[in-house]
Design a protein around this motif. Structure first.
Motif, PDB file in Angstrom:
ATOM      1  N   ALA A 182       0.850  -1.192   0.000  1.00  0.00           N
ATOM      2  CA  ALA A 182       0.000   0.000   0.000  1.00  0.00           C
ATOM      3  C   ALA A 182       0.883   1.239   0.000  1.00  0.00           C
ATOM      4  O   ALA A 182       1.829   1.341   0.785  1.00  0.00           O
ATOM      5  N   MET A 183       0.559   2.175  -0.897  1.00  0.00           N
ATOM      6  CA  MET A 183       1.352   3.401  -0.999  1.00  0.00           C
ATOM      7  C   MET A 183       0.457   4.560  -1.426  1.00  0.00           C
ATOM      8  O   MET A 183      -0.669   4.355  -1.895  1.00  0.00           O
ATOM      9  N   GLY A 184       0.955   5.784  -1.292  1.00  0.00           N
ATOM     10  CA  GLY A 184       0.211   6.959  -1.717  1.00  0.00           C
ATOM     11  C   GLY A 184       0.152   7.064  -3.234  1.00  0.00           C
ATOM     12  O   GLY A 184       0.934   6.423  -3.955  1.00  0.00           O
ATOM     13  N   HIS A 185      -0.772   7.904  -3.748  1.00  0.00           N
ATOM     14  CA  HIS A 185      -0.951   8.041  -5.191  1.00  0.00           C
ATOM     15  C   HIS A 185       0.306   8.534  -5.894  1.00  0.00           C
ATOM     16  O   HIS A 185       0.563   8.174  -7.046  1.00  0.00           O
ATOM     17  N   GLU A 186       1.083   9.360  -5.223  1.00  0.00           N
ATOM     18  CA  GLU A 186       2.256   9.963  -5.856  1.00  0.00           C
ATOM     19  C   GLU A 186       3.550   9.180  -5.593  1.00  0.00           C
ATOM     20  O   GLU A 186       4.622   9.603  -6.019  1.00  0.00           O
TER      21      GLU A 186
END
Length: 293
Positions: free
Chosen positions: A172-176
């Motif tokens: 899981a990671m941020g959009h950017e």
């Protein structure tokens, strides 16, 4: 002394005669008289005055008989309550289910199923304990819970179990985040970034760190917390990445998720101690979960 003899004594005192007591109990009067005689012989005392009691001219208890009558009434009443309670538990009208679950399942998998189970069995109490795998195993071993949901790797010969579900572990990671451009993430790529992970005692942490050791990598742990919502906030704001069960991340979270390469799946089992068979309520809960995966 047995419960029948106590019931005989109570019936004699309540009806005031051996004849009426024998009729109530559907016994021959000689059999009733013999039952009381055996009780007196066992205790070594006289319970009912013979001159009056045997001739049905009214029952007169001795002091010992009066004391035994008081105890007999309490014992018979408690036995009746015990039978009623056990029957209620057998009929699933009463009882308690104590279950230890991983935080992610407790927050994202079980709530709707717990409510559905509670709706079907309104008389049963549900006690849910969320924590890490080590906590779940400890509570199961010490019989603080009757059931635990654990990983396949945590099963031991002392446990009975049923496979509940197989869930994929994802990144899981941020959009950017740079990894969001990838369709899948290797472990080496995963460990190349700052991580937010659970504290010691959780399977996910143990698994991730064991994978890092096998690769000879020292991961950078930027945050440690058992609060899933906090983990998601840290990830969504781009401060770190993590690995969670696929069910944890939804479209509204503003979080990207990618499978590992190779993909990683986790088998989760419902487990209980072999030496402590499940009660009716626990059986109903296990069967309900398996039928509503």
């Amino acid at each position: 002394m047995d419960i029948k003899q106590l019931n005989h004594l109570i019936a004699i005192c309540e009806t005031g005669s051996f004849t009426r007591a024998a009729k109530r109990l559907s016994l021959a009067q000689p059999a009733l008289s013999q039952s009381i005689k055996k009780l007196e012989q066992e205790l070594g005392v006289t319970l009912i005055g013979r001159n009056q009691g045997m001739n049905d001219r009214g029952i007169k208890l001795t002091a010992e008989g009066q004391v035994l009558l008081e105890h007999a009434r309490r014992i018979v009443n408690q036995l009746g309550q015990a039978k009623a309670q056990i029957q209620a538990m057998a009929d699933l009208r009463q009882g308690e289910v104590r279950v230890a679950v991983p935080g992610m399942l407790g927050s994202f998998y079980l709530p709707s199923r717990l409510m559905a189970f509670r709706h079907r069995y309104g008389g049963l109490k549900l006690s849910l304990f969320e924590g890490g795998t080590r906590d779940a195993l400890r509570m199961l071993e010490q019989e603080e819970v009757d059931i635990a949901i654990i990983t396949a790797k945590d099963l031991t010969p002392a446990l009975e179990s049923c496979l509940l579900l197989t869930e994929e572990m994802v990144v899981a990671m941020g959009h950017e985040h740079p990894l969001s451009d990838k369709t899948s993430v290797t472990l080496e790529e995963f460990f190349d970034h700052e991580l937010v992970i659970f504290k010691p005692g959780y399977f996910h942490r143990e698994w991730l760190l064991s994978q890092a050791r096998e690769l000879g990598i020292s991961p950078t742990i930027a945050f440690e917390t058992n609060l899933i919502n906090l983990i998601k906030q840290v990830v969504s704001q781009g401060f770190a990445i993590t690995s969670v069960l696929d069910m944890v991340i939804s479209a509204k979270d503003e979080i990207e998720k990618r499978p590992f390469n190779p993909r990683v799946f986790l088998d989760l089992h419902i487990a209980w101690k072999k030496k402590r068979p499940l009660g009716q309520a626990d059986k109903a809960f296990v069967e309900f979960l398996l039928a509503n995966k």
